[in-house]
Structures are given as C-alpha cells and as structure tokens.
Design an enzyme around this catalytic site. Structure first.
Site, PDB file in Angstrom:
ATOM      1  N   HIS A  17       0.827  -1.209   0.000  1.00 39.04           N
ATOM      2  CA  HIS A  17       0.000   0.000   0.000  1.00 39.04           C
ATOM      3  C   HIS A  17       0.857   1.252   0.000  1.00 39.04           C
ATOM      4  O   HIS A  17       2.046   1.219   0.313  1.00 39.04           O
ATOM      5  CB  HIS A  17      -0.982   0.035   1.181  1.00 39.04           C
ATOM      6  CG  HIS A  17      -0.332   0.006   2.538  1.00 39.04           C
ATOM      7  ND1 HIS A  17      -0.118  -1.151   3.238  1.00 39.04           N
ATOM      8  CD2 HIS A  17       0.153   1.000   3.316  1.00 39.04           C
ATOM      9  CE1 HIS A  17       0.467  -0.870   4.386  1.00 39.04           C
ATOM     10  NE2 HIS A  17       0.650   0.428   4.462  1.00 39.04           N
ATOM     11  N   GLU A 138       7.739   0.902   5.006  1.00 29.29           N
ATOM     12  CA  GLU A 138       7.210  -0.109   5.906  1.00 29.29           C
ATOM     13  C   GLU A 138       7.382  -1.457   5.225  1.00 29.29           C
ATOM     14  O   GLU A 138       7.088  -1.581   4.025  1.00 29.29           O
ATOM     15  CB  GLU A 138       5.718   0.168   6.152  1.00 29.29           C
ATOM     16  CG  GLU A 138       5.025  -0.885   7.009  1.00 29.29           C
ATOM     17  CD  GLU A 138       3.535  -0.589   7.228  1.00 29.29           C
ATOM     18  OE1 GLU A 138       2.927   0.118   6.397  1.00 29.29           O
ATOM     19  OE2 GLU A 138       2.989  -1.072   8.228  1.00 29.29           O
TER      20      GLU A 138
HETATM   21 CO    CO Z   1       1.298   1.301   6.245  1.00 23.92          CO
END
Ligand code: CO
Length: 144
Positions: A17, A138
């Site tokens: 994402h 991330e």
């Molecule tokens: Co995230």
C-alpha cells in the site's frame, strides 16, 4: 543461517500500500469513495501505532489513509509540515520479516524501532527515509 542471497532476490515481493497522512480520514475517504468510486473501509483505531486508518481499494492500488490518534502520534509532526496531508510511507511485502531485518542489517540498514503488529494484524517494521531515497518504508510480512 538463512541463505541471504536467495532471500535478497525475493525480499520485496510487491507494493502492499501507499500511506497518506491526513488530518481527517473520514473526509479523505469520502473523496476517494464519492469522486473516484473506490471502496473504503470503516475507520479503524490502531492505538499501538497512534493512528486511525481507512483502507481504500481500487484495482491495482491500495491506499492507507492515516489520521493521528491520541497524544504523541508518530504522524503529528508530518502533518504539521504538511497540513493538508501527504504521502507518508510506502509498504512493501516480505515473506519473513525477521530474515529481512537480518539481511538489511548486514547491508548497514537498521530498522526504526522493533518489529510490531501493523494495521493488518501482521508483523511490520519501518526503515528510515535516509536509507531509501527520502521515503519512509514499511515492510509487512504477508504470511507466517
Ligand atoms: Co502502512
């Protein structure tokens, strides 16, 4: 000892994402839903990361909207600099987050903090923007 070279080739499998920090996840989600026809989740508090999240799904893209939650939210400073919001991090999938951490450390790249449970309930860790072209990264383990 894992085979580092073999794991390195498949370390980042795909983009999971793009995260966008915003002052109001409901308002931001409404734009994606009403103007873009995207599917949006309900706002979900993630207290251990100091954020409320909404996931926006479109074919080929997943967006994580983040709003500060509670005192000392890690995105508070970012929003002070970017009051309307902005791209906060990219999330890449890995098979084995502990192996990924070891390999990255062997390359001189240290994660920020510890491995923790992310917004999907799976283990995540963060990598400093200074190591990745100015963008916070991330890593999310997508299966055990
Ligand atoms: Co995230």
């Amino acid at each position: 000892m894992p085979d580092n070279d073999k794991i390195l080739k498949t370390l980042c499998k795909r983009l999971n994402h793009i995260a966008i920090a915003v002052p109001d996840v409901r308002a931001a989600a409404a734009v994606y839903k009403d103007a873009m026809g995207a599917e949006t989740s309900e706002p979900t508090p993630v207290p251990n990361h100091g954020v409320t999240t909404v996931f926006v799904s479109m074919p080929g893209a997943s967006i994580e909207l983040l709003e500060p939650l509670g005192e000392n939210s890690p995105i508070e400073k970012f929003l002070q600099k970017n009051p309307r919001g902005g791209i906060h991090h990219l999330c890449y999938e890995v098979d084995d987050i502990h192996a990924a951490r070891e390999i990255l450390r062997s390359k001189g790249i240290a994660p920020i903090g510890e491995i923790s449970d992310g917004a999907h309930g799976t283990p995540v860790m963060f990598l400093h923007p200074r190591d990745f072209a100015g963008v916070l990264i991330e890593l999310e383990q997508t299966h055990e």
